[in-house]
Design a protein around this motif. Structure first.
Motif, short mmCIF file in Angstrom:
data_model
loop_
_atom_site.label_atom_id
_atom_site.label_comp_id
_atom_site.label_asym_id
_atom_site.label_seq_id
_atom_site.Cartn_x
_atom_site.Cartn_y
_atom_site.Cartn_z
N UNK A 1 2.42 1.95 -2.56
CA UNK A 1 3.26 0.79 -2.30
C UNK A 1 2.55 -0.48 -2.74
N UNK A 2 3.20 -1.25 -3.59
CA UNK A 2 2.70 -2.58 -3.92
C UNK A 2 3.03 -3.54 -2.76
N UNK A 3 2.43 -4.71 -2.79
CA UNK A 3 2.74 -5.82 -1.89
C UNK A 3 2.29 -5.59 -0.44
N UNK A 4 1.39 -4.63 -0.23
CA UNK A 4 0.89 -4.38 1.13
C UNK A 4 -0.02 -5.51 1.61
N UNK A 5 -0.43 -6.41 0.70
CA UNK A 5 -1.24 -7.55 1.13
C UNK A 5 -0.48 -8.41 2.14
N UNK A 6 0.86 -8.36 2.12
CA UNK A 6 1.64 -9.09 3.11
C UNK A 6 1.44 -8.52 4.52
N UNK A 7 1.33 -7.21 4.62
CA UNK A 7 1.05 -6.58 5.91
C UNK A 7 -0.35 -6.96 6.38
N UNK B 1 12.16 -4.27 -10.21
CA UNK B 1 12.08 -2.82 -10.32
C UNK B 1 11.52 -2.17 -9.05
N UNK B 2 10.60 -2.87 -8.39
CA UNK B 2 9.89 -2.28 -7.24
C UNK B 2 10.44 -2.76 -5.91
N UNK B 3 11.72 -3.05 -5.87
CA UNK B 3 12.31 -3.62 -4.65
C UNK B 3 12.17 -2.68 -3.46
N UNK B 4 12.20 -1.35 -3.71
CA UNK B 4 12.10 -0.41 -2.58
C UNK B 4 10.74 -0.52 -1.90
N UNK B 5 9.72 -0.86 -2.68
CA UNK B 5 8.40 -1.00 -2.08
C UNK B 5 8.31 -2.27 -1.23
N UNK B 6 8.95 -3.34 -1.68
CA UNK B 6 8.99 -4.55 -0.87
C UNK B 6 9.78 -4.31 0.41
N UNK B 7 10.87 -3.57 0.33
CA UNK B 7 11.63 -3.23 1.53
C UNK B 7 10.77 -2.42 2.51
N UNK B 8 9.95 -1.53 1.97
CA UNK B 8 9.06 -0.73 2.82
C UNK B 8 8.06 -1.62 3.54
N UNK C 1 9.34 -15.01 8.09
CA UNK C 1 10.38 -15.73 7.37
C UNK C 1 10.11 -15.71 5.86
N UNK C 2 8.88 -16.04 5.48
CA UNK C 2 8.56 -16.11 4.05
C UNK C 2 8.69 -14.77 3.36
N UNK C 3 8.21 -13.72 4.02
CA UNK C 3 8.28 -12.41 3.38
C UNK C 3 9.70 -11.87 3.38
N UNK C 4 10.50 -12.25 4.39
CA UNK C 4 11.91 -11.86 4.38
C UNK C 4 12.64 -12.52 3.21
N UNK C 5 12.41 -13.81 2.98
CA UNK C 5 13.03 -14.49 1.84
C UNK C 5 12.59 -13.84 0.54
N UNK C 6 11.30 -13.48 0.46
CA UNK C 6 10.80 -12.77 -0.72
C UNK C 6 11.51 -11.44 -0.90
N UNK C 7 11.80 -10.77 0.20
CA UNK C 7 12.50 -9.48 0.13
C UNK C 7 13.92 -9.65 -0.39
N UNK C 8 14.58 -10.73 0.02
CA UNK C 8 15.90 -11.03 -0.56
C UNK C 8 15.77 -11.20 -2.07
N UNK C 9 14.74 -11.91 -2.50
CA UNK C 9 14.53 -12.14 -3.93
C UNK C 9 14.37 -10.82 -4.68
#
Length: 344
Positions: A186-192, A230-237, A267-275
């Motif tokens: 999973x990419x974007x785990x730095x947010x966690x 392309x990797x939206x599923x990973x951001x959703x995860x 809030x910020x990561x949720x907006x990013x997830x919408x993106x």
């Protein structure tokens, strides 16, 4: 003698830039350990890691494991770390030598007095390869500088500012107590990483030094619009993990400013997830988003209502799918151009 800092370097097919990264960390000498986690690389990464481990046996560890993704490398580093503090440095990034020496000096002073912080925060620098420019992300407006402080001493961050993995060095013990296990592949785990453990931090220290150098601008990086779409599923995860790792009641029980910071991150990561999700329109994307909200509603109705009430989230929820995509993309491009936060 225990090491002061454990640097974990998750590495996958990193032969082109691993040397620069490790050489920058070796400036720390015997005060640091460098854990190179070779994540199933297919190039010469493993051989490079082994060469460093053989040459610097008291500093460098080379760990070889099947491919599990960036989060897997971070998890392995936490498992093996012997340092009092833990810092992740991606294999294509590096650190500033002068800043590293300053950090080590400060940490030694604090440890000698038995008054070290749970979390040390430093600046990081976006190194933009495409135009050879830099943007320094610093926190002087929000955190007291060069002294211990608590969350009550901090100031609310502007909407587009939030703490990132690159700026954080946690107590290793605190990281383990947090129970954080980053999802694999999973990419974007730095947010966690910048959200889940931070709820346990009480004593903080901010050094106004440009320490971490974040290399940005390669076409294969995870922060280009094409790859994010392309990797939206990973951001959703990642978003689902963040929404479920702390309950509404747990967040609400925190001191006021820490509570605000946690909601700010969500809030910020949720907006990013919408993106990520709305840059294209298909049934699977819509279903993935709906499933995320349904899961949160079922497991924590109070947090569900709270997150849905965030002004930007409420705005986006009232827009059509295409309008969501246009607004979030234009915002991202504006920040990329004027604040230099990413690449597209």
């Amino acid at each position: 003698m225990s090491k002061l800092i454990s640097f974990a370097v998750p590495s996958y097919n990193s032969q082109a830039y691993l040397n620069k990264c490790i050489d920058s960390l070796l400036v720390g000498g015997d005060d640091v350990e460098i854990i190179i986690v070779n994540d199933g690389s297919k190039d010469n990464t493993a051989a490079i890691a082994d060469e460093y481990a053989a040459k610097y046996p008291n500093i460098v560890k080379a760990v070889h494991k099947p491919n599990g993704g960036h989060g897997s490398g971070v998890n392995k580093g936490i498992e093996l770390a012997t340092g009092l503090f833990y810092k992740v440095v991606d294999s294509d990034d590096w650190v500033d030598a002068t800043a590293l020496k300053k950090i080590i000096s400060v940490l030694k002073e604090h440890v000698a007095k038995g008054e070290q912080a749970d979390l040390y925060i430093t600046n990081f620098v976006y190194e933009h390869v495409e135009d050879d420019t830099q943007y320094v992300s610093r926190y002087t407006k929000y955190f007291p500088t060069d002294k211990f402080f608590g969350w009550q001493d901090t100031k609310p961050m502007r909407l587009w500012n939030y703490v990132l993995m690159h700026s954080l060095m946690y107590s290793t013990e605190l990281l383990r107590k947090s129970g954080m296990i980053l999802p694999e592949h999973t990419f974007y785990v730095d947010n966690i990483y910048a959200y889940q453990p931070i709820i346990y931090t009480k004593k903080l220290y901010y050094l106004d030094v440009d320490f971490y150098r974040y290399y940005i601008g390669r076409s294969d990086q995870s922060v280009t619009v094409a790859n994010m779409t392309k990797r939206y599923t990973q951001q959703l995860r990642v978003m689902r993990h963040m929404l479920l790792c702390h309950s509404y009641d747990e967040i609400e029980s925190q001191p006021k400013r820490l509570k605000q910071q946690l909601y700010h991150q969500l809030n910020n990561i949720m907006v990013t997830t919408y993106f990520f999700t709305t840059q294209s329109d298909d049934p699977e994307r819509r279903k993935g988003f709906a499933d995320m909200w349904r899961e949160l509603k079922e497991k924590d109705i109070k947090l569900y209502k709270k997150v849905r009430s965030f002004p930007l989230v409420r705005l986006l929820n009232g827009m059509s799918w295409k309008s969501k995509g246009r607004l979030t993309l234009s915002t991202y491009k504006f920040l990329t151009k004027h604040v230099k936060l990413g690449a597209y």
